[in-house]
Design a protein around this motif. Structure first.
Motif, PDB file in Angstrom:
ATOM      1  N   GLU A  13       0.855  -1.179   0.000  1.00  0.00           N
ATOM      2  CA  GLU A  13       0.000   0.000   0.000  1.00  0.00           C
ATOM      3  C   GLU A  13       0.894   1.233   0.000  1.00  0.00           C
ATOM      4  O   GLU A  13       1.872   1.291   0.743  1.00  0.00           O
ATOM      5  CB  GLU A  13      -0.876   0.002   1.265  1.00  0.00           C
ATOM      6  N   GLY A  14       0.567   2.189  -0.850  1.00  0.00           N
ATOM      7  CA  GLY A  14       1.310   3.444  -0.867  1.00  0.00           C
ATOM      8  C   GLY A  14       2.789   3.299  -1.139  1.00  0.00           C
ATOM      9  O   GLY A  14       3.599   4.040  -0.594  1.00  0.00           O
ATOM     10  N   GLY A  15       3.171   2.349  -1.973  1.00  0.00           N
ATOM     11  CA  GLY A  15       4.577   2.173  -2.334  1.00  0.00           C
ATOM     12  C   GLY A  15       5.414   1.513  -1.255  1.00  0.00           C
ATOM     13  O   GLY A  15       6.637   1.634  -1.260  1.00  0.00           O
ATOM     14  N   ARG A  16       4.778   0.802  -0.326  1.00  0.00           N
ATOM     15  CA  ARG A  16       5.501   0.121   0.749  1.00  0.00           C
ATOM     16  C   ARG A  16       4.941  -1.286   0.947  1.00  0.00           C
ATOM     17  O   ARG A  16       3.801  -1.575   0.598  1.00  0.00           O
ATOM     18  CB  ARG A  16       5.389   0.894   2.056  1.00  0.00           C
ATOM     19  N   VAL A  17       5.762  -2.131   1.523  1.00  0.00           N
ATOM     20  CA  VAL A  17       5.308  -3.437   1.980  1.00  0.00           C
ATOM     21  C   VAL A  17       4.793  -3.209   3.391  1.00  0.00           C
ATOM     22  O   VAL A  17       5.558  -2.892   4.292  1.00  0.00           O
ATOM     23  CB  VAL A  17       6.454  -4.474   1.981  1.00  0.00           C
ATOM     24  N   VAL A  18       3.476  -3.290   3.572  1.00  0.00           N
ATOM     25  CA  VAL A  18       2.893  -2.974   4.877  1.00  0.00           C
ATOM     26  C   VAL A  18       2.831  -4.199   5.795  1.00  0.00           C
ATOM     27  O   VAL A  18       2.707  -4.052   7.016  1.00  0.00           O
ATOM     28  CB  VAL A  18       1.497  -2.319   4.748  1.00  0.00           C
ATOM     29  N   SER A  19       2.929  -5.398   5.218  1.00  0.00           N
ATOM     30  CA  SER A  19       2.950  -6.614   6.018  1.00  0.00           C
ATOM     31  C   SER A  19       3.579  -7.726   5.194  1.00  0.00           C
ATOM     32  O   SER A  19       3.314  -7.830   3.996  1.00  0.00           O
ATOM     33  CB  SER A  19       1.532  -7.007   6.436  1.00  0.00           C
ATOM     34  N   ALA A  20       4.418  -8.551   5.835  1.00  0.00           N
ATOM     35  CA  ALA A  20       5.069  -9.663   5.118  1.00  0.00           C
ATOM     36  C   ALA A  20       5.234 -10.848   6.066  1.00  0.00           C
ATOM     37  O   ALA A  20       5.418 -10.670   7.274  1.00  0.00           O
ATOM     38  CB  ALA A  20       6.432  -9.226   4.585  1.00  0.00           C
ATOM     39  N   GLY A  21       5.165 -12.026   5.495  1.00  0.00           N
ATOM     40  CA  GLY A  21       5.367 -13.243   6.271  1.00  0.00           C
ATOM     41  C   GLY A  21       5.786 -14.384   5.366  1.00  0.00           C
ATOM     42  O   GLY A  21       5.736 -14.270   4.141  1.00  0.00           O
ATOM     43  N   ALA A  22       6.203 -15.469   5.986  1.00  0.00           N
ATOM     44  CA  ALA A  22       6.670 -16.630   5.226  1.00  0.00           C
ATOM     45  C   ALA A  22       6.376 -17.904   6.000  1.00  0.00           C
ATOM     46  O   ALA A  22       6.353 -17.900   7.234  1.00  0.00           O
ATOM     47  CB  ALA A  22       8.166 -16.526   4.964  1.00  0.00           C
ATOM     48  N   GLY A  23       6.149 -18.959   5.258  1.00  0.00           N
ATOM     49  CA  GLY A  23       5.991 -20.290   5.838  1.00  0.00           C
ATOM     50  C   GLY A  23       6.760 -21.284   4.994  1.00  0.00           C
ATOM     51  O   GLY A  23       6.754 -21.192   3.774  1.00  0.00           O
ATOM     52  N   ALA A  24       7.440 -22.197   5.639  1.00  0.00           N
ATOM     53  CA  ALA A  24       8.260 -23.166   4.907  1.00  0.00           C
ATOM     54  C   ALA A  24       7.907 -24.582   5.345  1.00  0.00           C
ATOM     55  O   ALA A  24       7.447 -24.808   6.463  1.00  0.00           O
ATOM     56  CB  ALA A  24       9.737 -22.906   5.138  1.00  0.00           C
ATOM     57  N   SER A  25       8.134 -25.515   4.430  1.00  0.00           N
ATOM     58  CA  SER A  25       8.019 -26.930   4.758  1.00  0.00           C
ATOM     59  C   SER A  25       9.153 -27.664   4.052  1.00  0.00           C
ATOM     60  O   SER A  25       9.750 -27.141   3.107  1.00  0.00           O
ATOM     61  CB  SER A  25       6.658 -27.491   4.345  1.00  0.00           C
ATOM     62  N   GLN A  26       9.445 -28.840   4.528  1.00  0.00           N
ATOM     63  CA  GLN A  26      10.526 -29.641   3.974  1.00  0.00           C
ATOM     64  C   GLN A  26      10.012 -31.055   3.750  1.00  0.00           C
ATOM     65  O   GLN A  26       9.097 -31.507   4.430  1.00  0.00           O
ATOM     66  CB  GLN A  26      11.728 -29.716   4.938  1.00  0.00           C
TER      67      GLN A  26
END
Length: 174
Positions: A73-86
């Motif tokens: 939003e507005g030229g920014r990353v306002v929220s980020a997350g990640a999930g991984a599996s193997q």
């Protein structure tokens, strides 16, 4: 669409880079449901990536999967997350590949000009091809640069303690 590439080990024990291919999502190896999606109402983006090592018989030995999600939003990353599996291949007699360790995360979770999600996984092997457990080990690294314009850039690395002719590394993003 998914972007994927295969790297194989040739008879001279050197890596052979395959072509980078665009593949429809339903036909891409390693893709997860919801890969490459964007909710235009909320500004949320989602990208799945895969980093897999196969043997010469096309049996997946080890794999790292990373799903990144971010809102802009507005030229920014306002929220980020990640999930991984193997995933790893076990042999019937309680042998084969094992996960040694795994991590995942993002470097900036809120209010960022950009963010990077990443996952790492270390695998060891003790089994029919090496009873000592000292010969084979794979480490996978996956990185996704999440940008404020909703685009992303995937990077992959794999470290092999030893390898064998015909092993192939499959990597991709969707």
């Amino acid at each position: 669409m998914a972007v994927q590439q295969e790297v194989s080990i040739g008879v001279d024990c050197r890596p052979r880079l395959g072509e980078v291919r665009l593949t429809p999502l339903g036909r891409a190896g390693g893709t997860a449901a919801g890969a490459g999606t964007k909710d235009t109402e909320s500004g949320w983006h989602r990208l799945s990536s895969w980093n897999e090592m196969y043997d010469c018989c096309h049996i997946r030995m080890t794999a790292l999967y990373l799903t990144s999600h971010w809102a802009t939003e507005g030229g920014r990353v306002v929220s980020a997350g990640a999930g991984a599996s193997q995933q790893w291949n076990r042999e019937p007699w309680d042998a084969g590949w094992s996960r040694k360790s795994a991590t995942e995360g993002v470097d900036c979770a809120t209010g960022c000009p950009a963010s990077r999600s990443e996952a790492h996984a270390d695998f060891t092997y003790r089994g029919i091809f090496d009873a000592t457990g000292a010969w084979y080990a794979n480490t996978h690294h996956s990185y996704v640069d999440l940008k404020a314009d909703g685009t992303a850039l995937c990077h992959f690395e794999v470290n092999l303690r030893h390898t064998f002719i015909g092993w192939n590394w499959r990597r991709g993003c969707a």
